[in-house]
Enzyme design. Structure first.
Site, mmCIF file in Angstrom:
data_model
loop_
_atom_site.group_PDB
_atom_site.id
_atom_site.type_symbol
_atom_site.label_atom_id
_atom_site.label_comp_id
_atom_site.label_asym_id
_atom_site.label_seq_id
_atom_site.Cartn_x
_atom_site.Cartn_y
_atom_site.Cartn_z
ATOM 1 N N ASP A 123 0.774 -1.242 0.000
ATOM 2 C CA ASP A 123 0.000 0.000 0.000
ATOM 3 C C ASP A 123 0.808 1.297 0.000
ATOM 4 O O ASP A 123 0.478 2.216 -0.726
ATOM 5 C CB ASP A 123 -0.989 0.003 1.185
ATOM 6 C CG ASP A 123 -2.017 1.103 1.058
ATOM 7 O OD1 ASP A 123 -2.459 1.353 -0.068
ATOM 8 O OD2 ASP A 123 -2.378 1.708 2.076
ATOM 9 N N CYS A 137 -24.269 2.857 -5.391
ATOM 10 C CA CYS A 137 -23.426 3.952 -4.882
ATOM 11 C C CYS A 137 -24.296 5.138 -4.457
ATOM 12 O O CYS A 137 -25.052 5.669 -5.270
ATOM 13 C CB CYS A 137 -22.427 4.381 -5.957
ATOM 14 S SG CYS A 137 -21.449 5.794 -5.436
ATOM 15 N N CYS A 189 -23.745 -6.326 -15.856
ATOM 16 C CA CYS A 189 -24.019 -5.963 -14.460
ATOM 17 C C CYS A 189 -23.674 -4.499 -14.214
ATOM 18 O O CYS A 189 -22.711 -3.977 -14.751
ATOM 19 C CB CYS A 189 -23.199 -6.857 -13.540
ATOM 20 S SG CYS A 189 -23.390 -6.450 -11.798
ATOM 21 N N CYS A 224 -16.402 9.986 -4.030
ATOM 22 C CA CYS A 224 -16.323 8.653 -3.428
ATOM 23 C C CYS A 224 -16.139 8.757 -1.910
ATOM 24 O O CYS A 224 -15.159 9.319 -1.415
ATOM 25 C CB CYS A 224 -15.170 7.865 -4.050
ATOM 26 S SG CYS A 224 -14.994 6.233 -3.308
ATOM 27 N N CYS A 270 -20.413 -0.410 -2.757
ATOM 28 C CA CYS A 270 -20.249 -0.976 -4.112
ATOM 29 C C CYS A 270 -19.648 -2.375 -4.050
ATOM 30 O O CYS A 270 -19.699 -3.111 -5.038
ATOM 31 C CB CYS A 270 -19.431 -0.048 -5.004
ATOM 32 S SG CYS A 270 -17.820 0.399 -4.358
ATOM 33 N N CYS A 276 -16.284 3.025 2.861
ATOM 34 C CA CYS A 276 -17.639 2.717 2.402
ATOM 35 C C CYS A 276 -17.548 1.424 1.602
ATOM 36 O O CYS A 276 -16.699 1.288 0.734
ATOM 37 C CB CYS A 276 -18.131 3.871 1.518
ATOM 38 S SG CYS A 276 -19.554 3.482 0.479
ATOM 39 N N CYS A 303 -21.869 -6.238 -5.124
ATOM 40 C CA CYS A 303 -21.221 -7.007 -6.195
ATOM 41 C C CYS A 303 -21.509 -8.504 -6.047
ATOM 42 O O CYS A 303 -21.256 -9.092 -4.991
ATOM 43 C CB CYS A 303 -19.719 -6.753 -6.169
ATOM 44 S SG CYS A 303 -18.855 -7.646 -7.475
ATOM 45 N N CYS A 310 -23.004 -2.177 -8.798
ATOM 46 C CA CYS A 310 -22.191 -1.297 -7.942
ATOM 47 C C CYS A 310 -22.564 0.167 -8.170
ATOM 48 O O CYS A 310 -22.724 0.935 -7.207
ATOM 49 C CB CYS A 310 -20.705 -1.525 -8.165
ATOM 50 S SG CYS A 310 -20.202 -1.512 -9.884
HETATM 51 S S1 SF4 Z 1 -17.882 -4.690 -10.109
HETATM 52 FE FE1 SF4 Z 1 -19.328 -6.234 -9.401
HETATM 53 S S2 SF4 Z 1 -21.250 -5.070 -9.089
HETATM 54 FE FE2 SF4 Z 1 -19.898 -3.789 -10.357
HETATM 55 S S3 SF4 Z 1 -20.508 -4.265 -12.437
HETATM 56 FE FE3 SF4 Z 1 -18.783 -5.607 -11.941
HETATM 57 S S4 SF4 Z 1 -19.731 -7.507 -11.219
HETATM 58 FE FE4 SF4 Z 1 -21.323 -5.918 -11.159
HETATM 59 S S1 SF4 Z 2 -16.916 3.337 -2.044
HETATM 60 FE FE1 SF4 Z 2 -19.017 4.073 -1.714
HETATM 61 S S2 SF4 Z 2 -19.044 6.168 -2.529
HETATM 62 FE FE2 SF4 Z 2 -17.187 5.169 -3.362
HETATM 63 S S3 SF4 Z 2 -17.811 4.340 -5.323
HETATM 64 FE FE3 SF4 Z 2 -18.129 2.708 -3.823
HETATM 65 S S4 SF4 Z 2 -20.287 2.939 -3.167
HETATM 66 FE FE4 SF4 Z 2 -19.683 4.839 -4.198
#
Ligand code: SF4
Ligand code: SF4
Length: 286
Positions: free
Chosen positions: A152, A217, A210, A232, A262, A259, A266, A213
């Site tokens: 990281d 969000c 798909c 984000c 997303c 967060c 999935c 996500c």
């Molecule tokens: S990252 Fe996961 S939720 Fe987003 S489009 Fe791809 S498969 Fe779907």
């Molecule tokens: S972490 Fe949260 S705010 Fe950032 S893209 Fe994913 S769902 Fe959206």
């Protein structure tokens, strides 16, 4: 000296004693670095990787002897025996590290819900210690071998290298998705002066139609143009140097340190297909 394939297999067998999945990439320039991050808009991209973009484009600028890169995935979720509810009690909240408590949204009626990675022990320390131990074992097995670990905080393009090493594909939510682990893992690795056979990038398993996500969000940060990092919540709750704008703070109600929305949406993280990942990072000690 064993052939490159046998060397690679021996190194990966050592790594798998301490990580959830691993793969090997060549230590070469990454001409596709920016296209790997094409989900970011120009501003976001500059903010996110501009500082060390040149160094990150070739791991040999950071470790000149590197011939191969071992990439290791450390799963932090699902953890066997973890409570189904993620909300922290007020007593638990008091014992949380101040650096996380500085990074939280307004209080919520149901309590605070931390990002899952923050429920595990600090991965910089935990995964860093495991990588050092893997490197020590490699040096025992191959006397004279040298390497440098990263997790990281080094100028290493972990996600594109992980993709090259066959550890996953980059989903529309910009995260690396591994077919067995989903996306709840952190990446680290070791630049090595050993010439090892590289793995092939993971075939198939892309997002297809798909869009779950982006639909999940809360701030509209994900779109066909990729991720707008300025919207984000994970960025504002973990890495942003500035104070969170009021509009973002309203959406961050009850969140600490990040967060996961997303990732929760999935299908690759569906609990029904949760796999018993090996060597999951242990829980934070409260
Ligand atoms: S990252 Fe996961 S939720 Fe987003 S489009 Fe791809 S498969 Fe779907
Ligand atoms: S972490 Fe949260 S705010 Fe950032 S893209 Fe994913 S769902 Fe959206």
């Amino acid at each position: 000296m064993a052939d490159r394939r046998s060397l690679a297999q021996a190194v990966k067998a050592l790594a798998l004693e301490r990580c959830s999945a691993c793969g090997i990439a060549r230590a070469e320039p990454l001409p596709g670095l920016f296209s790997c991050y094409s989900h970011y808009g120009p501003q976001s991209r500059a903010a996110y990787i501009g500082r060390s973009a040149r160094e990150r484009s070739d791991i040999r600028l950071w470790f000149p002897k590197a011939k191969s890169v071992l990439l290791c995935a450390f799963a932090y979720w699902p953890r066997p025996g973890a409570a189904p509810g993620l909300e922290l009690s007020s007593e638990e909240l008091r014992s949380w590290p101040p650096r996380y408590l500085k990074r939280k949204g307004p209080s919520a009626p149901g309590g605070y819900r931390p990002a899952r990675f923050a429920l595990a022990r600090d991965y910089h320390k935990e995964a860093g210690a495991r990588l050092s131990s893997i490197l020590a074992r490699i040096a025992e097995l191959f006397p004279g071998a040298d390497g440098r670990t990263f997790v990281d905080s080094s100028p290493v393009a972990e996600k594109p290298l992980g993709q090259l090493a066959g550890l996953g594909f980059q989903g529309k939510n910009t995260l690396l998705i591994n077919k067995e682990l989903g996306s709840y893992f952190v990446l680290g690795g070791i630049a090595l002066d050993l010439d090892l056979e590289a793995d092939a990038p993971q075939a198939g398993g892309q997002c297809g139609d798909c869009n779950r996500c982006a639909d999940a969000c809360p701030t509209g940060a994900l779109s066909v143009n990729g991720l707008d990092i300025t919207r984000c919540l994970a960025y504002w709750l973990s890495a942003a140097p500035d104070e969170m704008p009021e509009e973002m703070a309203r959406q961050a109600q009850g969140l600490i340190a990040g967060c996961d929305k997303c990732q929760e949406a999935c299908p690759w993280n569906d609990p029904a297909r949760a796999c018993g990942a090996r060597h999951v990072l242990p829980p934070r000690e409260l």
